[in-house]
Design a protein around this motif. Structure first.
Motif, PDB file in Angstrom:
ATOM      1  N   PHE A 602       9.590  -6.371 -12.817  1.00  0.00           N
ATOM      2  CA  PHE A 602       8.256  -6.867 -13.149  1.00  0.00           C
ATOM      3  C   PHE A 602       7.223  -5.889 -12.600  1.00  0.00           C
ATOM      4  CE2 PHE A 602      11.044 -10.477 -12.977  1.00  0.00           C
ATOM      5  CZ  PHE A 602      10.625 -11.295 -14.013  1.00  0.00           C
ATOM      6  N   GLY A 603       6.187  -5.650 -13.371  1.00  0.00           N
ATOM      7  CA  GLY A 603       5.138  -4.753 -12.917  1.00  0.00           C
ATOM      8  C   GLY A 603       3.759  -5.298 -13.219  1.00  0.00           C
ATOM      9  N   SER A 604       2.757  -4.782 -12.499  1.00  0.00           N
ATOM     10  CA  SER A 604       1.365  -5.148 -12.747  1.00  0.00           C
ATOM     11  C   SER A 604       0.461  -4.068 -12.170  1.00  0.00           C
ATOM     12  CB  SER A 604       1.027  -6.488 -12.093  1.00  0.00           C
ATOM     13  OG  SER A 604      -0.334  -6.831 -12.305  1.00  0.00           O
ATOM     14  N   TRP A 605      -0.700  -3.918 -12.793  1.00  0.00           N
ATOM     15  CA  TRP A 605      -1.742  -3.043 -12.266  1.00  0.00           C
ATOM     16  C   TRP A 605      -2.814  -3.916 -11.642  1.00  0.00           C
ATOM     17  CZ3 TRP A 605      -1.659   2.278 -12.214  1.00  0.00           C
ATOM     18  CH2 TRP A 605      -0.629   2.883 -12.935  1.00  0.00           C
ATOM     19  N   ILE A 606      -3.198  -3.563 -10.381  1.00  0.00           N
ATOM     20  CA  ILE A 606      -4.100  -4.415  -9.603  1.00  0.00           C
ATOM     21  C   ILE A 606      -5.159  -3.563  -8.911  1.00  0.00           C
ATOM     22  CG2 ILE A 606      -4.254  -6.088  -7.699  1.00  0.00           C
ATOM     23  CD1 ILE A 606      -1.314  -6.815  -8.286  1.00  0.00           C
ATOM     24  N   ASN A 607      -6.392  -4.064  -8.945  1.00  0.00           N
ATOM     25  CA  ASN A 607      -7.501  -3.450  -8.214  1.00  0.00           C
ATOM     26  C   ASN A 607      -8.096  -4.516  -7.302  1.00  0.00           C
ATOM     27  OD1 ASN A 607      -9.490  -1.657  -7.392  1.00  0.00           O
ATOM     28  ND2 ASN A 607     -10.831  -2.103  -9.147  1.00  0.00           N
ATOM     29  N   ALA A 608      -8.388  -4.182  -6.057  1.00  0.00           N
ATOM     30  CA  ALA A 608      -8.892  -5.155  -5.081  1.00  0.00           C
ATOM     31  C   ALA A 608     -10.168  -4.650  -4.428  1.00  0.00           C
ATOM     32  CB  ALA A 608      -7.835  -5.432  -4.017  1.00  0.00           C
ATOM     33  N   SER A 609     -11.023  -5.605  -4.057  1.00  0.00           N
ATOM     34  CA  SER A 609     -12.311  -5.254  -3.445  1.00  0.00           C
ATOM     35  C   SER A 609     -12.136  -4.848  -1.989  1.00  0.00           C
ATOM     36  CB  SER A 609     -13.274  -6.424  -3.547  1.00  0.00           C
ATOM     37  OG  SER A 609     -12.834  -7.501  -2.735  1.00  0.00           O
ATOM     38  N   ALA A 610     -13.206  -4.289  -1.423  1.00  0.00           N
ATOM     39  CA  ALA A 610     -13.152  -3.739  -0.061  1.00  0.00           C
ATOM     40  C   ALA A 610     -12.938  -4.812   0.988  1.00  0.00           C
ATOM     41  CB  ALA A 610     -14.440  -2.976   0.232  1.00  0.00           C
ATOM     42  N   ASN A 611     -13.275  -6.069   0.725  1.00  0.00           N
ATOM     43  CA  ASN A 611     -13.158  -7.127   1.733  1.00  0.00           C
ATOM     44  C   ASN A 611     -11.761  -7.721   1.834  1.00  0.00           C
ATOM     45  OD1 ASN A 611     -15.771  -7.032   2.700  1.00  0.00           O
ATOM     46  ND2 ASN A 611     -16.551  -8.452   1.136  1.00  0.00           N
TER      47      ASN A 611
END
Length: 678
Positions: A602-611
């Motif tokens: 299973f795969g996913s692309w993820i972006n997360a905020s600085a907090n």
């Protein structure tokens, strides 16, 4: 107002499709049946050595079948033509013989003077006593002012009736047929003969001389008093009344089919017509067979008075027909030919030369075709994910479409993607579909549609085809659908090209690909249609369309949704997101089918905020509440790819893939996109 012309001495029959939507001010439509799981009727019949049309029949106590025809010689082809005749019929479907035993003035009076002749509309056997309903039908077939009932005690050789006046007049209850309760009426639930009637005309009145029949009425009379008009009582909706003015419909269907045609074929057709009602004892169901200029219309009920529910339109398309595909009129199901399984039976429907296409008089006779009605099952779906085509011939699937140009849908599941069938039918239609129905529920999430031939005239969908599934007898649109490759929505969709539509798992007894037909003649084509239940993620890129439930569900307290066209996606136009100033766990998740013992990545692309603190974000796969594999993440400066590999435990057929974070009580968000499973 209808348009179109009769091409020969008789009217034709049959009318057409299902609307995609129903507005609040639409006319009444019969409810949809959930009792009949699948219905199959042949596209052509088997003729017999006979001549004539209509052919209402009854099965007498002596085991003979008796039938009355209009405008022909009956079963004695060496005799003279008559406007009405009665025949005794022997044999089984495909091997029938018979003889004409009475005709013309021996069988009924004409009450309405010049411009009318006699037509048989219904027949019933009470033991070996026979009753025949005969109407006055206008020579242009567009109104029926009077009707009466004849009696024979010598198996149709001689008939008696009140020659002073008709039993019914003033266009009220003047097209009559009877409930068929088998041999001699032995299956009747009580001591009555049940009679159905139409007002005005026997079918759509093309020139609107009288109102088109759109309701069926019901009467009953003691078995020994059928010719005594004073003994008749009419169904009022809650009981029975001797006053015909108190009658209420047992069925109303105000649909109009073939609203517009390209040529001179008739259009805007009503669906209630002279037919028959047959009781199927094994299924404890009554079946009413109606028709329009181009279709058969089928209804079922648990009682003679309802509730009647529609379960199939068999659409034969506009003229010309051919000797391999044609409809018919005066549609009935003779009880003598209902097979012991209670599911297989034969329809009588005949066609005059009006159908064109070389038919001539080849089907203007007592003409039978097989009908198979399989009851629905309430059992839950139990199929497991795998590569099998759920529409394979051995699956019990019945192929469906708006109509077919050739009359056969066998190529949709033959495994070949090189053929072509179209639903060209001369209608300027707003919907075209190809699909399957099953008598029991199946889990499905993947449809591969292969087009047939395309041209400027049609063969393709305008815009994007969608998947609908049948739920409780109704077709509903599936949400979060994606199609690969992208469907262009015009002739460039190409011939014999496969498009795979994926969507969240649906438990259903029917699935179809539907859309607006393209081209100058409004039709689509198909070569193959495969339906599967496979291990897949639905709408992994958040690009899905459709009006149903989303593929991705949510757990937790954060805000969440889909960014559409905002420029935040990893690829495509859209992405999912979660955001909050909160504590606790929040995640998007989806449960997918899997195969025990198989290994998936299973795969996913993820972006997360600085907090987002390191390790507080998590992408993973779980079985119920048990994590099988996961990968953590924290604040990022762009999308990163996360991946986990899982071997499915024994006996497990579903896993849940998720992505989320534990909130630090600061404004925190994640963006997710392009989930995959391999």
């Amino acid at each position: 107002m209808k348009r179109g012309a009769l091409l020969a001495v008789l009217p034709l029959v049959f009318g057409t499709a299902t609307l995609l939507t129903q507005s609040s001010d639409s006319p009444p439509v019969a409810a949809t049946s959930t009792t009949v799981g699948t219905a199959q009727v042949e596209s052509k019949g088997t003729p017999s050595p006979s001549d004539g049309d209509l052919w209402p029949s009854c099965w007498a106590g002596n085991d003979k079948l008796y039938a009355a025809n209009g405008d022909g010689k009956g079963f004695s082809l060496d005799q003279d033509f008559a406007d009405i005749a009665v025949s005794e019929i022997n044999g089984t479907p495909g091997n029938l013989s018979g003889a004409t035993i009475s005709k013309g003035d021996q069988v009924g009076s004409i009450w309405s003077g010049a411009g009318y002749n006699r037509k048989p509309t219904g027949m019933v056997c009470v033991g070996d006593t026979m009753y025949l309903a005969v109407q006055d039908l206008a020579l242009d077939f567009n109104d029926v002012p009077a009707a009466t009932i004849l009696k024979s005690t010598d198996h149709g050789r001689t008939w008696t009736w009140d020659k002073s006046k008709p039993m019914f007049s003033d266009h009220v209850f003047t097209t009559i047929w009877f409930a068929d309760f088998g041999k001699g009426g032995a299956l009747a639930p009580d001591g009555y003969v049940y009679a159905y009637g139409l007002d005005g005309n026997w079918r759509d009145s093309f020139d609107d001389t009288v109102a088109d029949p759109q309701s069926v009425f019901l009467a009953r009379v003691p078995r020994g008093n059928v010719q005594d008009r004073g003994a008749w009582k009419f169904y009022t909706g809650s009981g029975w009344s001797a006053k015909i003015a108190d009658r209420k419909p047992v069925l109303t269907d105000q649909r109009r089919l073939y609203a517009q045609t390209y040529g001179t074929n008739a259009s805007n057709l009503s669906v209630i017509s002279q037919g028959g009602v047959t009781y199927l004892a094994q299924q404890k169901r009554y079946v009413y067979t109606s028709w329009t200029e181009y279709t058969f219309e089928f209804y079922e009920s648990p009682t003679p008075w309802g509730p009647w529910k529609h379960f199939m339109s068999k659409d034969f398309g506009g003229y010309p027909w051919s000797t391999s595909k044609y409809g018919g009129y005066g549609v009935t199901i003779p009880s003598k030919f209902v097979q012991p399984d209670g599911r297989t039976m034969y329809i009588q429907a005949n066609v005059c030369p009006c159908g064109g296409g070389g038919i001539g008089t080849s089907v203007y006779n007592f003409n039978l075709r097989k009908l198979v009605l399989t009851p629905s099952s309430d059992a839950p779906a139990d199929n497991l994910p795998g590569p099998e085509n759920l529409a394979a011939p051995s699956s019990g699937a019945v192929a469906i479409s708006k109509s077919t140009q050739s009359g056969s849908l066998a190529l949709m599941s033959d495994g070949a993607t090189t053929g072509s069938e179209t639903d060209f039918d001369d209608e300027v239609k707003g919907a075209s579909w190809w699909g399957y129905e099953w008598p029991s529920r199946h889990k499905v999430n993947n449809v591969s549609f292969t087009s047939g031939a395309v041209s400027a005239q049609g063969g393709f969908f305008t815009g994007r085809p969608r998947v609908q599934v049948r739920q409780n007898g109704q077709w509903v649109e599936v949400g979060a659908q994606t199609v690969s490759p992208a469907y262009p929505g015009d002739v460039s969709a190409g011939a014999n090209t496969t498009y795979t539509i994926t969507f969240p798992v649906q438990e259903t007894d029917g699935v179809r690909v539907i859309g607006l037909p393209g081209g100058t003649r409004s039709f689509t084509s198909v070569s193959e249609l495969a339906v599967r239940y496979v291990a897949q993620l639905a709408d992994g890129g958040f690009e899905g369309t459709g009006g149903g439930k989303p593929a991705w569900l949510f757990e937790g307290t954060a805000a969440n949704g889909v960014d559409r066209g905002l420029g935040f996606a990893h690829s495509g136009a859209n992405n999912g997101w979660i955001r909050c100033t909160c504590t606790g766990w929040s995640a998007l998740y989806q449960t997918i089918p899997v195969t025990p013992g198989a290994t998936y990545t299973f795969g996913s692309w993820i972006n997360a905020s600085a907090n987002l603190p390191a390790g507080q974000g998590r992408f993973g796969v779980r079985n119920g509440t048990q994590d099988l594999a996961s990968s953590t993440f924290g604040a990022g400066t762009g999308y990163v790819h996360l991946e986990v590999t899982v071997k499915v435990p024994a006996g497990v057929h579903e896993l849940t893939v998720y992505s989320g974070f534990t909130g630090p009580n600061l404004d925190t968000w994640i963006q997710v996109d392009d989930f995959t499973v391999e």
